[in-house]
Design a protein around this motif. Structure first.
Motif, PDB file in Angstrom:
ATOM      1  N   GLY A 198       0.831  -1.192   0.000  1.00 55.01           N
ATOM      2  CA  GLY A 198       0.000   0.000   0.000  1.00 55.01           C
ATOM      3  C   GLY A 198       0.865   1.241   0.000  1.00 55.01           C
ATOM      4  O   GLY A 198       1.938   1.268   0.622  1.00 55.01           O
ATOM      5  N   VAL A 199       0.425   2.267  -0.701  1.00 53.20           N
ATOM      6  CA  VAL A 199       1.226   3.476  -0.820  1.00 53.20           C
ATOM      7  C   VAL A 199       0.311   4.690  -0.846  1.00 53.20           C
ATOM      8  O   VAL A 199      -0.815   4.629  -1.377  1.00 53.20           O
ATOM      9  CB  VAL A 199       2.107   3.421  -2.092  1.00 53.20           C
ATOM     10  N   ILE A 200       0.763   5.770  -0.268  1.00 49.96           N
ATOM     11  CA  ILE A 200       0.095   7.053  -0.345  1.00 49.96           C
ATOM     12  C   ILE A 200       1.173   8.104  -0.562  1.00 49.96           C
ATOM     13  O   ILE A 200       2.264   8.023   0.029  1.00 49.96           O
ATOM     14  CB  ILE A 200      -0.724   7.350   0.935  1.00 49.96           C
ATOM     15  N   GLY A 201       0.882   9.064  -1.431  1.00 53.10           N
ATOM     16  CA  GLY A 201       1.906  10.059  -1.724  1.00 53.10           C
ATOM     17  C   GLY A 201       1.339  11.290  -2.380  1.00 53.10           C
ATOM     18  O   GLY A 201       0.186  11.322  -2.832  1.00 53.10           O
ATOM     19  N   VAL A 202       2.157  12.298  -2.406  1.00 55.52           N
ATOM     20  CA  VAL A 202       1.830  13.544  -3.089  1.00 55.52           C
ATOM     21  C   VAL A 202       2.954  13.837  -4.069  1.00 55.52           C
ATOM     22  O   VAL A 202       4.117  13.503  -3.828  1.00 55.52           O
ATOM     23  CB  VAL A 202       1.652  14.717  -2.106  1.00 55.52           C
ATOM     24  N   ASN A 203       2.585  14.464  -5.178  1.00 57.55           N
ATOM     25  CA  ASN A 203       3.566  14.734  -6.223  1.00 57.55           C
ATOM     26  C   ASN A 203       3.300  16.113  -6.812  1.00 57.55           C
ATOM     27  O   ASN A 203       2.494  16.269  -7.728  1.00 57.55           O
ATOM     28  CB  ASN A 203       3.479  13.654  -7.302  1.00 57.55           C
ATOM     29  N   ALA A 228       6.406  13.388  -1.774  1.00 59.89           N
ATOM     30  CA  ALA A 228       6.482  12.609  -0.546  1.00 59.89           C
ATOM     31  C   ALA A 228       5.643  11.353  -0.731  1.00 59.89           C
ATOM     32  O   ALA A 228       4.612  11.372  -1.420  1.00 59.89           O
ATOM     33  CB  ALA A 228       5.986  13.410   0.653  1.00 59.89           C
ATOM     34  N   ASN A 229       6.085  10.260  -0.132  1.00 61.91           N
ATOM     35  CA  ASN A 229       5.319   9.023  -0.198  1.00 61.91           C
ATOM     36  C   ASN A 229       5.615   8.165   1.010  1.00 61.91           C
ATOM     37  O   ASN A 229       6.693   8.255   1.624  1.00 61.91           O
ATOM     38  CB  ASN A 229       5.606   8.260  -1.494  1.00 61.91           C
ATOM     39  N   LEU A 230       4.632   7.344   1.343  1.00 57.77           N
ATOM     40  CA  LEU A 230       4.730   6.381   2.435  1.00 57.77           C
ATOM     41  C   LEU A 230       4.252   5.046   1.898  1.00 57.77           C
ATOM     42  O   LEU A 230       3.155   4.939   1.351  1.00 57.77           O
ATOM     43  CB  LEU A 230       3.884   6.822   3.627  1.00 57.77           C
ATOM     44  N   GLU A 231       5.077   4.016   2.047  1.00 62.27           N
ATOM     45  CA  GLU A 231       4.777   2.716   1.466  1.00 62.27           C
ATOM     46  C   GLU A 231       4.958   1.624   2.509  1.00 62.27           C
ATOM     47  O   GLU A 231       5.923   1.630   3.278  1.00 62.27           O
ATOM     48  CB  GLU A 231       5.689   2.454   0.266  1.00 62.27           C
ATOM     49  N   TYR A 232       4.008   0.676   2.515  1.00 65.99           N
ATOM     50  CA  TYR A 232       4.089  -0.463   3.432  1.00 65.99           C
ATOM     51  C   TYR A 232       3.898  -1.739   2.626  1.00 65.99           C
ATOM     52  O   TYR A 232       2.994  -1.830   1.781  1.00 65.99           O
ATOM     53  CB  TYR A 232       3.019  -0.376   4.522  1.00 65.99           C
ATOM     54  N   SER A 233       4.750  -2.747   2.881  1.00 67.41           N
ATOM     55  CA  SER A 233       4.675  -4.022   2.179  1.00 67.41           C
ATOM     56  C   SER A 233       4.692  -5.157   3.195  1.00 67.41           C
ATOM     57  O   SER A 233       5.418  -5.107   4.209  1.00 67.41           O
ATOM     58  CB  SER A 233       5.850  -4.184   1.212  1.00 67.41           C
ATOM     59  N   TYR A 234       3.904  -6.169   2.882  1.00 62.91           N
ATOM     60  CA  TYR A 234       3.833  -7.361   3.732  1.00 62.91           C
ATOM     61  C   TYR A 234       3.910  -8.584   2.828  1.00 62.91           C
ATOM     62  O   TYR A 234       3.122  -8.718   1.877  1.00 62.91           O
ATOM     63  CB  TYR A 234       2.528  -7.373   4.536  1.00 62.91           C
ATOM     64  N   GLY A 235       4.849  -9.469   3.103  1.00 70.12           N
ATOM     65  CA  GLY A 235       5.017 -10.671   2.304  1.00 70.12           C
ATOM     66  C   GLY A 235       5.040 -11.913   3.162  1.00 70.12           C
ATOM     67  O   GLY A 235       5.567 -11.907   4.286  1.00 70.12           O
ATOM     68  N   ARG A 236       4.474 -13.003   2.616  1.00 71.77           N
ATOM     69  CA  ARG A 236       4.406 -14.249   3.367  1.00 71.77           C
ATOM     70  C   ARG A 236       4.659 -15.412   2.416  1.00 71.77           C
ATOM     71  O   ARG A 236       4.112 -15.459   1.307  1.00 71.77           O
ATOM     72  CB  ARG A 236       3.036 -14.410   4.026  1.00 71.77           C
ATOM     73  N   ARG A 237       5.507 -16.338   2.845  1.00 74.27           N
ATOM     74  CA  ARG A 237       5.779 -17.546   2.075  1.00 74.27           C
ATOM     75  C   ARG A 237       5.353 -18.753   2.916  1.00 74.27           C
ATOM     76  O   ARG A 237       5.812 -18.928   4.048  1.00 74.27           O
ATOM     77  CB  ARG A 237       7.257 -17.649   1.722  1.00 74.27           C
ATOM     78  N   ASN A 238       4.499 -19.589   2.323  1.00 71.32           N
ATOM     79  CA  ASN A 238       3.981 -20.763   3.029  1.00 71.32           C
ATOM     80  C   ASN A 238       4.811 -21.984   2.652  1.00 71.32           C
ATOM     81  O   ASN A 238       4.489 -22.728   1.739  1.00 71.32           O
ATOM     82  CB  ASN A 238       2.505 -20.988   2.680  1.00 71.32           C
TER      83      ASN A 238
END
Length: 746
Positions: free
Chosen positions: A707-712, A718-728
């Motif tokens: 997910g990301v939110i930013g202004v340009n 400016a931007n803020l980014e969050y990532s979540y990853g999972r391996r089963n």
């Protein structure tokens, strides 16, 4: 210290001169940039914390620039910039749990900054015969590398932790002075200035110094060139280069060159017209190259004599060179004299020919003398150009002596082709070539190559064409095994050497030229069809039969297909090939195909599909398979009123990759990505995507959410980014990353 003062003081001096001499048309501006960023990366394995990493980086720069004319442009102009940039990063990576005993904790911190400047003055007085350009600049910017690998390549998410920073000093300084007569002078003193020889002095100094990087650099290269026009087009050059590497001293060297001849200050060859049909160009060059180690040191002399003669019915040219080289291998004397000519005889005969002579004498350090040589001559005559069939006769001869290995080569041939006088729908062509090679060191006899080629083409309509080609070649005798010839080659149409590159159709189709007696037949049928105005379809079948003395017959059948279609909204390109080879009683086959389709009917929709597919036997008992597929589809929504700005975009991407190596192990990766980006305001965006992966043969699944939110804005991002990853899988790996970045321009 003095060197740093010089490079800092030069732009300041230029700035003072600009302020004193600048005209009202001068303009100035101040610009700057500030950037801050933070990245946090965590990974868990089997429910336990495995990696904890973070990076904090920031970078700042400020620059003042001004440019203008000197005395309203009658003297010249200037361009000056002065600023400073500073950057740093701190990266800490801690390995815990099971990873603690495998990988060591890592902590990196670099802080660096330096002056940014550019000073340039160009003087071109309208009343004086000179031009001067002086410059000095160091605009090397801080560069951060976000490529830290935390789990030895097993990452689901790119950590984007900062691994290194490159900054350092990269100073380029120099000056170029051109003194002599020039057009446009209005003071009437050209009669005096023309007695002053044209002189150019060029100096350049490049300094690279970055000792804080993980790959430090500290080099300096100084180059000086003095060029003078003595008389007409006779130029004198003196060039010297001094390169020093303080980290790797063995790379340092000094080089001096002295050149005299018809080569101007821009190193462009000049030609002297002796008559209205003969012109020449000549120069001599001396080079002395000294290094800290004697391995790369050398001293050379080179003399070039070029001539071009042009008459109404013929022209000829020669580019002769004579050289002497002294290096660790001894003393090498080399003489190369090529002569090229062409012309016409009457109204129906064109001819072209060349003579080539290369002699090399090497005196080795132990006193041994080696004489190498290569002589060749060729002549081609094209006749009956206005008849239904043309006729061409070809004759070549070559002798080669390389370190005592001597080879004599002879070639003769005849060619014919139909013209429009024969038919506008049919075309016929044929040729016969015979080559004879005799290794003068071997009494085993010569080697004979023969080639017969025929081609028939039929143009049924403006949209359809078919042609059939038959290429028959044969060889008898013993292959000389000497492939140093430059004019006549052994076994044309074969591949040189015997190295194989597995996994490609080129290795599957390879025919090596080191065979002795053989008979080879290559039959090819090509068709081309254009059913639509911007569409073309091609198909070809080739049967390659190679029968060797004392060996099995090698059969190679190749089928190829091409499809091209292009309109404004749609483009497609497909290439297919199928190969069957019978080698030593075994059947091998290989299929290869790749294509791309691009669909953009309007600004709302865009689609892309690309694929690569290859499968088959690349060699005996060696099979491979490779599939790579990528499909992408995007759709955008725009505001109906006003400027019609973009409101939202949706995209989907699917990739499929499958490989099978020679051991039979199959690896497959399927990935599906769904994403969106929403623009509630012109400069504000909110987005997110989800990627689902299935990895075989272990049946491992992965999920990655971002997910990301930013202004340009034009001056602010400016931007803020969050990532979540999972391996089963057995490790139950989980990765998280949060990254923020702010950049301000002014």
């Amino acid at each position: 210290m003095m060197r740093s003062f010089f490079h800092i003081g030069l732009p300041a001096l230029l700035l003072i001169c600009a302020a004193a001499l600048g005209a009202p048309s001068a303009h100035a501006q101040i610009s700057g940039e500030a950037e801050l960023g933070y990245t946090r990366y965590d990974a868990e394995v089997n429910g336990e914390k495995a990696v904890e990493g973070s990076s904090f980086y920031h970078r700042y720069s400020l620059m003042y620039q001004t440019a203008g004319d000197i005395y309203r442009g009658r003297v010249g102009n200037y361009n000056v910039a002065l600023g400073y940039e500073w950057g740093s990063f701190d990266t800490d990576v801690k390995f815990t749990g099971a990873q603690a005993g495998v990988l060591a904790d890592d902590s990196r911190s670099v802080r660096a900054g330096h002056l940014l400047y550019r000073g340039e003055v160009f003087l071109d007085p309208k009343e004086l015969p000179l031009k001067l350009r002086a410059y000095s600049y160091d605009l090397n910017r801080v560069n951060l590398y976000h490529d830290y690998t935390a789990l030895s390549g097993r990452n689901i998410i790119d950590s984007q932790l900062v691994s290194d920073l490159s900054d350092g000093t990269r100073i380029t300084s120099g000056a170029t002075l051109l003194l002599g007569v020039k057009s446009g002078l209005t003071n009437g003193y050209n009669a005096i200035f023309r007695h002053i020889p044209l002189v150019m002095i060029d100096y350049r100094d490049d300094i690279v110094n970055d000792k804080k990087s993980l790959t430090p650099t500290d080099t300096r290269m100084r180059r000086l060139a003095f060029v003078s026009l003595n008389k007409r087009d006779n130029w004198f050059h003196y060039r010297t280069t001094d390169y020093s590497d303080r980290i790797n001293p063995d790379q340092s060297y000094e080089e001096t060159q002295i050149q005299l001849g018809t080569v101007d200050q821009a190193l462009t060859r000049r030609w002297i017209d002796l008559t209205n049909w003969l012109k020449i160009s000549a120069d001599g060059l001396f080079t002395k190259h000294d290094t800290n180690t004697s391995v790369n040191a050398f001293e050379s002399y080179e003399v070039n004599l070029f001539a071009i003669a042009s008459r109404r019915n013929w022209d000829a040219r020669t580019f002769s060179s004579f050289s002497r080289l002294l290096d660790r291998g001894g003393i090498t004397l080399e003489r190369t004299i090529p002569v090229y000519g062409r012309g016409v005889i009457g109204s129906g005969i064109e001819w072209m020919g060349n003579l080539y002579s290369n002699e090399q004498r090497i005196r080795e350090p132990d006193g041994n003398v080696v004489n190498n040589s290569n002589y060749s001559a060729s002549l081609r005559a094209d006749m009956l150009r206005r008849s239904p069939f043309t006729l061409a006769v070809i004759a070549k001869g070559e002798t080669n002596n390389t370190y005592g290995s001597k080879l004599m080569s002879l070639e003769g041939g005849v060619e014919t082709a139909s013209t429009a006088r024969f038919s506008r729908d049919y075309s016929v062509a044929g040729s016969y070539t015979v080559k004879y090679f005799d290794s003068l060191n071997d009494s085993g006899g010569g080697y004979l190559n023969q080639n017969l080629n025929g081609r028939v083409a039929y143009t049924a309509s403006p949209t359809f064409r078919i042609d059939v080609t038959e290429d028959l070649s044969a060889a008898s005798g013993k292959n000389p095994g000497n492939f140093s010839n430059s004019a006549i080659t052994v076994n044309s149409g074969f591949n040189g050497g015997d190295a194989l590159v597995s996994g490609s159709v080129s290795s599957f189709q390879r025919r090596n030229n080191d065979i002795n007696e053989y008979i080879r037949s290559v039959t090819t049928v090509n068709t081309s069809w254009a059913p639509l105005p911007r569409m073309s379809i091609g198909f070809s079948v080739s049967e390659d039969i190679l029968a060797q003395s004392g060996g099995d017959t090698d059969y190679l059948t190749t089928l190829r297909n091409t499809i091209d279609y292009s309109v404004s909204a749609f483009q497609a390109r497909v290439r297919n090939s199928y190969n069957i080879r019978m080698l030593d009683g075994e059947s091998l086959d290989y299929v290869e195909s790749y294509g791309t389709v691009d669909y953009r009917p309007n600004r709302y929709l865009d689609g892309l599909l690309t694929y690569t597919y290859s499968v088959g036997d690349v060699d005996k008992h060696t099979t491979s398979e490779f599939i790579d597929l990528k499909e992408r589809l995007g759709y955008s929504f725009y505001q109906r009123a006003g400027a019609g700005r973009k409101l939202m975009e949706l995209y989907e991407e699917f990739t499929y990759n499958r490989t099978k190596n020679s051991s039979g192990v199959v690896n497959t990766a399927r990935r599906l990505t769904l994403g969106t980006r929403y623009f509630p305001l012109r400069s504000l965006y909110i987005g997110g995507d989800a990627r689902f992966s299935l990895l075989d043969p272990a049946g491992i699944t992965e999920q990655l959410y971002t997910g990301v939110i930013g202004v340009n804005f034009r001056k602010f991002q400016a931007n803020l980014e969050y990532s979540y990853g999972r391996r089963n899988d057995d490790d139950k790996q989980i990765e998280k990353r949060i990254a923020a970045n702010v950049k301000k321009l002014f």
